[in-house]
Design an enzyme around this catalytic site. Structure first.
Site, PDB file in Angstrom:
ATOM      1  N   ASP A  14       0.670  -1.156   0.057  1.00  0.00           N
ATOM      2  CA  ASP A  14      -0.092  -0.090   0.060  1.00  0.00           C
ATOM      3  C   ASP A  14       0.755   1.425   0.009  1.00  0.00           C
ATOM      4  OD1 ASP A  14      -2.180  -1.724   0.120  1.00  0.00           O
ATOM      5  OD2 ASP A  14      -2.209  -1.629   2.172  1.00  0.00           O
ATOM      6  N   LYS A  17       1.827   2.039  -5.185  1.00  0.00           N
ATOM      7  CA  LYS A  17       2.314   1.791  -6.318  1.00  0.00           C
ATOM      8  C   LYS A  17       1.315   1.965  -7.404  1.00  0.00           C
ATOM      9  CE  LYS A  17       2.251  -2.624  -4.255  1.00  0.00           C
ATOM     10  NZ  LYS A  17       2.260  -2.089  -3.119  1.00  0.00           N
ATOM     11  N   GLY A  41      -4.681  -4.103  -3.882  1.00  0.00           N
ATOM     12  CA  GLY A  41      -5.826  -3.086  -3.958  1.00  0.00           C
ATOM     13  C   GLY A  41      -4.796  -1.898  -4.513  1.00  0.00           C
ATOM     14  N   HIS A  42      -4.876  -1.600  -5.764  1.00  0.00           N
ATOM     15  CA  HIS A  42      -3.849  -0.522  -6.203  1.00  0.00           C
ATOM     16  C   HIS A  42      -4.770   0.808  -6.554  1.00  0.00           C
ATOM     17  CE1 HIS A  42      -0.243  -3.381  -6.954  1.00  0.00           C
ATOM     18  NE2 HIS A  42      -0.772  -3.461  -5.952  1.00  0.00           N
ATOM     19  N   GLN A 221       1.785  -6.463  -3.279  1.00  0.00           N
ATOM     20  CA  GLN A 221       2.428  -6.535  -2.150  1.00  0.00           C
ATOM     21  C   GLN A 221       3.701  -5.676  -2.028  1.00  0.00           C
ATOM     22  OE1 GLN A 221       0.964  -9.755  -3.463  1.00  0.00           O
ATOM     23  NE2 GLN A 221      -0.795  -8.589  -3.012  1.00  0.00           N
TER      24      GLN A 221
END
Ligand code: GDP
Ligand code: IMO
Ligand code: MG
Length: 435
Positions: A14, A17, A41-42, A221
């Site tokens: 988080d 990215k 979750g980007h 990640q």
């Protein structure tokens, strides 16, 4: 020179990215994910509109860019289609721009059940997974009983494999009512719908690179969640660090020309496991609220702490980082003083390399204290316009982390970014791709 660049997390995930990949994408023809699954979750904001990518590379928001899901990624078909539909609802058509490796493994319904069961069995020692079935899917891959995209074509062999797998799962999950016919039927249907995107991703990439197209490799990640190099067992089940690029896409190390680590100007972590600079109380709450530190996939509040240079220095070594993209500097606006962790005191000794086993109870972070700044940095687009204290903070952070900050992010939008002159990022991002 083609200049293919990796963007990966230098902390516990988080870091931003998604934002960094999105802003770099105009300079690349292809964006490729090499590991993880929809546990990622980007988040990308474009002109105030929010997009959250899970399985699909963050480059998808740019027209004409090909997005690749590599063999190292685990694909949950319903999650994939949900994401494609969500994107369509926001005006983004995936169309033929997606390519999924025929060797990518699938997440099946029982993987999710096993993930939840395994966490329940660990009780207080739980990992705090995203409950997406990621770990069990990778377990099946390593256990040589996984089902890959290409296995969906041979319906007879698939039936045997699904039946054996579901039978085995039903032995473990006693109250499971999972019927292998249903799993098989659903898989066939998804297989038909995914066929248009299934291809030899390694060959596609090799040909593209040979013809001069630039590739951006997008990590999910982060280094400290890497199965080998992270805070085991409080990690995810894939190689999120640099090695994953080669194994997870079938590209040679020579294809990689640069590595950008993304790090927050402080530290966060979701789930359990050590976080040596963790803050509690008012200050933690302050960072969580101003940084909006809630999981992009699960909505869980993120644990927050000071910037840890031991961690980032370690990530620089493991990944061979050329530079950092330092994000969320603006979240520190208005704090009286800031801390940077430079080492740990463990059992009376000062440790400056991240240890293989770290017990939080016996680890005390050692800090440098720096003055904060009053003027906002939010939205700043040049390093010179930052308050002097913010510049000093970044400089000190570079010194103790041993990596230059080529990009400094000062807000969630694409434009709220400083690309530092004379940095590697300025070189990487000098010629837009003609896709
Ligand atoms: P990722 O998983 O590494 O892509 O990061 P996430 O999307 O899970 O979390 C990063 C969050 O920080 C997202 O909500 C971003 O919109 C936001 N973000 C990224 N960069 C910045 C920044 O420089 N400032 C602020 N305030 N928010 C940012
Ligand atoms: P992005 O790509 C932050 C964490 C989970 C848990 C551990 C294992 O958005 O940075 P898993 O479901 O993978 O078996 O969970 O890893 N985790 C993440 N933390 N960002 C992520 O992805 C994460 N993906 C998994 O919270 O601690
Ligand atoms: Mg995230």
């Amino acid at each position: 020179m083609t200049m293919n660049i990796v963007v990966l997390g230098a902390q516990w995930g988080d870091e931003g990215k998604g934002k960094i990949v999105d802003l770099m994408t105009p300079y690349f023809a292809i964006v490729a994910r090499y590991q993880g699954g929809h546990n990622a979750g980007h988040t990308v904001y474009v002109a105030g509109r929010k997009f959250v990518l899970h399985l699909i590379p963050s480059g998808i928001l740019h027209d004409g860019v090909t997005c690749i899901i590599g063999n190292g990624v685990v694909v949950d078909p319903p999650a994939l289609f949900a994401e494609i539909e969500e994107l369509a609802g926001l005006g983004i058509e995936v169309g033929e721009r997606l390519l999924i490796s025929e060797k990518a493994h699938l997440i099946l319904p029982y993987h999710r059940e096993l993930d939840i069961l395994s966490e329940a069995r660990r009780g207080e020692r739980k990992i705090g997974t995203t409950s997406r079935g990621i770990g069990p899917a990778y377990e099946d891959k390593i256990g040589r009983r996984g089902i890959r995209m290409c296995d969906l074509a041979d319906t007879k062999a698939l039936a045997d494999e699904v039946r054996a797998n579901v039978d085995a799962r039903n032995q473990i999950i006693r109250d499971s009512t999972l019927d292998w016919h249903v799993v098989y039927r659903d898989l066939l249907a998804y297989g038909g719908r995914m066929r248009r995107w299934t291809a030899d991703a390694s060959l596609f990439l090799a040909n593209a690179i040979k013809s001069g197209k630039r590739v951006l490799f997008e990590g999910a990640q982060a280094t400290m969640l890497d199965i080998d190099h992270g805070t085991y067992p409080y990690v995810t089940s894939s190689n999120a660090s640099i090695g994953g690029v080669c194994t997870g896409l079938g590209v040679a190390p020579r294809a990689i020309d640069g590595v950008l680590g993304v790090a927050k100007a402080y530290t966060t972590r979701v789930g359990e496991g050590p976080l040596p600079t963790e803050l509690f109380g008012e200050l933690a709450e302050r960072l969580r609220e101003s940084g909006q530190e809630y999981g992009a996939s699960t909505g869980r509040p993120r644990r927050c702490g000071w910037y840890d240079a031991v961690v980032v220095r370690y990530a620089a070594r493991i990944n061979g980082l050329d530079a950092l993209a330092l994000t969320k500097l603006d979240v520190l606006d208005g704090l009286d003083e800031l801390r940077i962790c430079t080492g740990y005191r463990i059992g009376g000794r000062v440790v400056t390399e991240f240890p293989a086993a770290l017990s939080e109870d016996s680890c005390e972070a050692i800090y440098d204290t720096l003055p904060g700044w009053k003027e906002p940095t939010r939205g700043a687009r040049s390093f010179d316009e930052l308050p002097i204290e913010a510049r000093s903070y970044v400089k000190r952070l570079e010194e103790v982390s041993g990596v230059p900050c080529a990009i400094v992010s000062t807000g969630s939008d694409r434009d709220e970014t400083i690309i530092r002159k004379d940095s590697v990022a300025a070189t990487w991002l000098s010629t837009p791709a003609s896709v």
